[in-house]
Write an enzyme that holds these catalytic residues in place. Structure first.
Site, PDB file in Angstrom:
ATOM      1  N   TYR A  99      10.643 -41.981  -3.756  1.00 31.07           N
ATOM      2  CA  TYR A  99      11.821 -41.603  -2.956  1.00 31.07           C
ATOM      3  C   TYR A  99      11.658 -42.171  -1.548  1.00 31.07           C
ATOM      4  O   TYR A  99      12.588 -42.784  -1.000  1.00 31.07           O
ATOM      5  CB  TYR A  99      11.939 -40.082  -2.897  1.00 31.07           C
ATOM      6  CG  TYR A  99      13.099 -39.566  -2.077  1.00 31.07           C
ATOM      7  CD1 TYR A  99      12.943 -39.284  -0.716  1.00 31.07           C
ATOM      8  CD2 TYR A  99      14.345 -39.366  -2.655  1.00 31.07           C
ATOM      9  CE1 TYR A  99      14.008 -38.819   0.048  1.00 31.07           C
ATOM     10  CE2 TYR A  99      15.409 -38.888  -1.901  1.00 31.07           C
ATOM     11  CZ  TYR A  99      15.225 -38.615  -0.544  1.00 31.07           C
ATOM     12  OH  TYR A  99      16.286 -38.150   0.222  1.00 31.07           O
TER      13      TYR A  99
ATOM     14  N   GLY B  15      27.614 -31.993  -2.058  1.00 35.67           N
ATOM     15  CA  GLY B  15      26.631 -32.250  -1.003  1.00 35.67           C
ATOM     16  C   GLY B  15      27.194 -33.014   0.180  1.00 35.67           C
ATOM     17  O   GLY B  15      28.325 -32.793   0.616  1.00 35.67           O
TER      18      GLY B  15
HETATM   19  N1  LIG Z   1      19.660 -33.133   0.899  1.00 30.91           N
HETATM   20  C1  LIG Z   1      18.756 -33.660   1.722  1.00 30.91           C
HETATM   21  O1  LIG Z   1      17.814 -32.964   2.186  1.00 30.91           O
HETATM   22  C2  LIG Z   1      18.829 -35.088   2.108  1.00 30.91           C
HETATM   23  C3  LIG Z   1      19.563 -36.010   1.378  1.00 30.91           C
HETATM   24  N2  LIG Z   1      19.555 -37.321   1.756  1.00 30.91           N
HETATM   25  C4  LIG Z   1      20.291 -38.313   0.984  1.00 30.91           C
HETATM   26  O2  LIG Z   1      21.681 -38.021   1.050  1.00 30.91           O
HETATM   27  C5  LIG Z   1      22.340 -38.541  -0.104  1.00 30.91           C
HETATM   28  C6  LIG Z   1      23.201 -37.465  -0.726  1.00 30.91           C
HETATM   29  O3  LIG Z   1      22.322 -36.440  -1.132  1.00 30.91           O
HETATM   30  P1  LIG Z   1      22.773 -34.914  -1.268  1.00 30.91           P
HETATM   31  O4  LIG Z   1      24.214 -34.773  -0.908  1.00 30.91           O
HETATM   32  O5  LIG Z   1      21.767 -34.102  -0.565  1.00 30.91           O
HETATM   33  O6  LIG Z   1      22.552 -34.742  -2.830  1.00 30.91           O
HETATM   34  P2  LIG Z   1      23.407 -33.991  -3.947  1.00 30.91           P
HETATM   35  O7  LIG Z   1      22.534 -34.002  -5.159  1.00 30.91           O
HETATM   36  O8  LIG Z   1      23.929 -32.714  -3.428  1.00 30.91           O
HETATM   37  O9  LIG Z   1      24.657 -34.964  -4.175  1.00 30.91           O
HETATM   38  C7  LIG Z   1      24.432 -36.255  -4.665  1.00 30.91           C
HETATM   39  C8  LIG Z   1      25.658 -36.663  -5.457  1.00 30.91           C
HETATM   40  O10 LIG Z   1      25.378 -37.965  -5.986  1.00 30.91           O
HETATM   41  C9  LIG Z   1      25.735 -37.982  -7.349  1.00 30.91           C
HETATM   42  N3  LIG Z   1      24.925 -38.966  -8.060  1.00 30.91           N
HETATM   43  C10 LIG Z   1      23.590 -38.931  -8.281  1.00 30.91           C
HETATM   44  N4  LIG Z   1      23.217 -39.980  -9.032  1.00 30.91           N
HETATM   45  C11 LIG Z   1      24.349 -40.697  -9.293  1.00 30.91           C
HETATM   46  C12 LIG Z   1      24.622 -41.870 -10.022  1.00 30.91           C
HETATM   47  N5  LIG Z   1      23.661 -42.519 -10.674  1.00 30.91           N
HETATM   48  N6  LIG Z   1      25.900 -42.324 -10.057  1.00 30.91           N
HETATM   49  C13 LIG Z   1      26.885 -41.655  -9.412  1.00 30.91           C
HETATM   50  N7  LIG Z   1      26.697 -40.523  -8.714  1.00 30.91           N
HETATM   51  C14 LIG Z   1      25.435 -40.057  -8.668  1.00 30.91           C
HETATM   52  C15 LIG Z   1      25.502 -36.567  -7.855  1.00 30.91           C
HETATM   53  O11 LIG Z   1      26.275 -36.310  -9.005  1.00 30.91           O
HETATM   54  C16 LIG Z   1      25.934 -35.744  -6.652  1.00 30.91           C
HETATM   55  O12 LIG Z   1      27.299 -35.420  -6.712  1.00 30.91           O
HETATM   56  C17 LIG Z   1      21.203 -39.043  -1.025  1.00 30.91           C
HETATM   57  O13 LIG Z   1      21.073 -40.439  -0.889  1.00 30.91           O
HETATM   58  C18 LIG Z   1      19.962 -38.350  -0.478  1.00 30.91           C
HETATM   59  O14 LIG Z   1      18.766 -39.071  -0.739  1.00 30.91           O
HETATM   60  C19 LIG Z   1      18.859 -37.776   2.849  1.00 30.91           C
HETATM   61  C20 LIG Z   1      18.126 -36.892   3.598  1.00 30.91           C
HETATM   62  C21 LIG Z   1      18.083 -35.502   3.305  1.00 30.91           C
HETATM   63  C1  LIG Z   2      14.574 -32.946  -2.460  1.00 31.64           C
HETATM   64  C2  LIG Z   2      14.796 -33.359  -1.044  1.00 31.64           C
HETATM   65  C3  LIG Z   2      14.076 -34.595  -0.793  1.00 31.64           C
HETATM   66  C4  LIG Z   2      14.109 -35.240   0.349  1.00 31.64           C
HETATM   67  C5  LIG Z   2      14.930 -34.740   1.481  1.00 31.64           C
HETATM   68  C6  LIG Z   2      14.862 -35.735   2.590  1.00 31.64           C
HETATM   69  O1  LIG Z   2      15.396 -36.960   2.179  1.00 31.64           O
HETATM   70  C7  LIG Z   2      13.461 -35.931   3.062  1.00 31.64           C
HETATM   71  C8  LIG Z   2      13.126 -35.716   4.323  1.00 31.64           C
HETATM   72  C9  LIG Z   2      11.747 -36.024   4.745  1.00 31.64           C
HETATM   73  C10 LIG Z   2      11.280 -35.812   5.981  1.00 31.64           C
HETATM   74  C11 LIG Z   2      12.020 -35.069   6.991  1.00 31.64           C
HETATM   75  C12 LIG Z   2      11.543 -35.098   8.272  1.00 31.64           C
HETATM   76  C13 LIG Z   2      12.217 -34.358   9.333  1.00 31.64           C
HETATM   77  C14 LIG Z   2      11.797 -34.530  10.640  1.00 31.64           C
HETATM   78  C15 LIG Z   2      12.458 -33.803  11.706  1.00 31.64           C
HETATM   79  O2  LIG Z   2      13.332 -33.000  11.475  1.00 31.64           O
HETATM   80  C16 LIG Z   2      12.070 -34.098  13.131  1.00 31.64           C
HETATM   81  O3  LIG Z   2      12.507 -33.010  13.955  1.00 31.64           O
HETATM   82  C17 LIG Z   2      10.572 -34.244  13.324  1.00 31.64           C
HETATM   83  C18 LIG Z   2      10.317 -34.710  14.729  1.00 31.64           C
HETATM   84  C19 LIG Z   2      10.238 -36.019  15.037  1.00 31.64           C
HETATM   85  C20 LIG Z   2      10.404 -37.089  13.987  1.00 31.64           C
HETATM   86  C21 LIG Z   2      10.014 -38.408  14.617  1.00 31.64           C
HETATM   87  C22 LIG Z   2      11.200 -39.337  14.636  1.00 31.64           C
HETATM   88  O4  LIG Z   2      12.309 -38.870  15.044  1.00 31.64           O
HETATM   89  O5  LIG Z   2      11.027 -40.479  14.193  1.00 31.64           O
END
Ligand SMILES: NC(=O)C1=CN([C@@H]2O[C@H](COP(=O)(O)OP(=O)(O)OC[C@H]3O[C@@H](n4cnc5c(N)ncnc54)[C@H](O)[C@@H]3O)[C@@H](O)[C@H]2O)C=CC1
Ligand SMILES: CC/C=C\C[C@H](O)/C=C/C=C\C=C\C=C\C(=O)[C@@H](O)C/C=C\CCC(=O)O
Length: 261
Positions: free
Chosen positions: A151, A16
């Protein structure tokens, strides 16, 4: 901070976003320590990195970041292996409303612990050379997800903690810049958890609403998040910054009114 020769520790670095930023750091001649509990993913990632960037520049340490002693040992082994530490990216995170205690432990408690361990190995208060820490939050900290309440809480917490400890670092002259990054949805395996009832718990029935939000907000590439992280690392003026990355506005920063009595 010029990246060549710098040493970075990335939690959740095996896949990721973590894997994307680790690859970007290696492409800029930095060295990386991937700290992840997924042994298979970590070994697969390291094999790829060693082939592409040489076997002296990457290290995989299997570690559950919620195990404080193991996380402390992972930092210690990283410094022993590469001789120093310059960059810490507290990226590991999960989406599990069914085990919300674990979600808090991974997404918030381990980010706090990783920040303090980073200061232990980089802060001038410990006689070190300084560095930069990036904590990973989410746009959920600005647009809460009613179907991921815990979360959401952890991601709000990461922003608040990071802004506060960054100001402490400035006041105490730690020499360590600490910033937070808030991506919107990103195309990584984490998104699969939306379809997993064992992860979503009682919110599973709302999974299509989350998917609808994804269709509205779009899904970002991990490479753009890596680009934002390198921007934070390279810009020595950034401390306490809250970077947001969205499809609508790209890489931008949250602004806050100055604190007043
Ligand atoms: N994918 C998304 O839409 C978004 C992700 N994030 C954040 O980005 C960060 C990375 O997420 P992604 O790359 O999307 O997830 P992912 O699931 O693809 O990768 C996360 C990695 O963290 C590792 N991991 C999880 N729990 C662990 C633990 N207890 N100890 C050690 N390693 C552990 C997993 O094995 C995995 O390799 C997270 O904090 C997530 O909340 C934030 C916004 C959006
Ligand atoms: C399993 C995946 C779980 C969570 C993924 C991630 O961490 C959660 C995201 C939650 C909300 C995402 C919001 C995205 C917003 C936008 O992309 C903006 O374009 C919306 C427009 C304005 C936002 C207002 C601002 O910038 O504060």
């Amino acid at each position: 901070m010029a990246l060549a020769g710098k040493v970075a520790l990335v939690t959740g670095g095996a896949q990721g976003i973590g894997r994307a930023v680790a690859g970007a750091l290696l492409q800029n001649a930095a060295k990386v320590s991937l700290v992840d509990f997924n042994q298979e993913a970590g070994e697969q990632c390291i094999t790829c990195f060693n082939q592409e960037f040489g076997s002296d520049n990457s290290l995989f340490i299997q570690c559950d970041v919620t195990d404080r002693e193991k996380l402390q040992d992972a930092f210690k082994r990283t410094v022993e292996h590469f001789g120093k530490l310059d960059i810490v990216i507290n990226n590991a995170g999960i989406n599990n409303e069914n085990n919300w205690v674990k979600t808090i432990e991974v997404n918030l408690t381990s980010v706090v612990k990783g920040t303090y361990l980073g200061l232990e190995h980089m802060s001038k208060e410990h006689g070190k050379q300084g560095g930069v820490i990036i904590n990973v939050s989410s746009m959920a900290a600005f647009l809460h997800s009613p179907h991921q309440p815990v979360y959401t809480a952890t991601k709000y917490g990461v922003v608040g903690f990071t802004r506060a400890i960054a100001e402490a670092s400035e006041i105490e002259n730690y020499g360590v810049r600490i910033n937070v990054l808030c991506p919107a949805f990103v195309d990584t395996p984490l998104l699969q958890s939306i379809d997993q009832e064992e992860k979503m718990g009682k919110f599973y029935k709302h999974k299509d609403e989350i998917k609808h939000r994804m269709s509205i907000y779009g899904v970002l590439k991990p490479s753009l998040i890596a680009e934002g992280m390198l921007k934070i690392i390279n810009d020595n003026s950034l401390n306490g910054a809250v970077m947001k990355i969205t499809t609508s506005k790209g890489i931008h920063f949250q602004s806050y009114e100055p604190m007043s009595a």
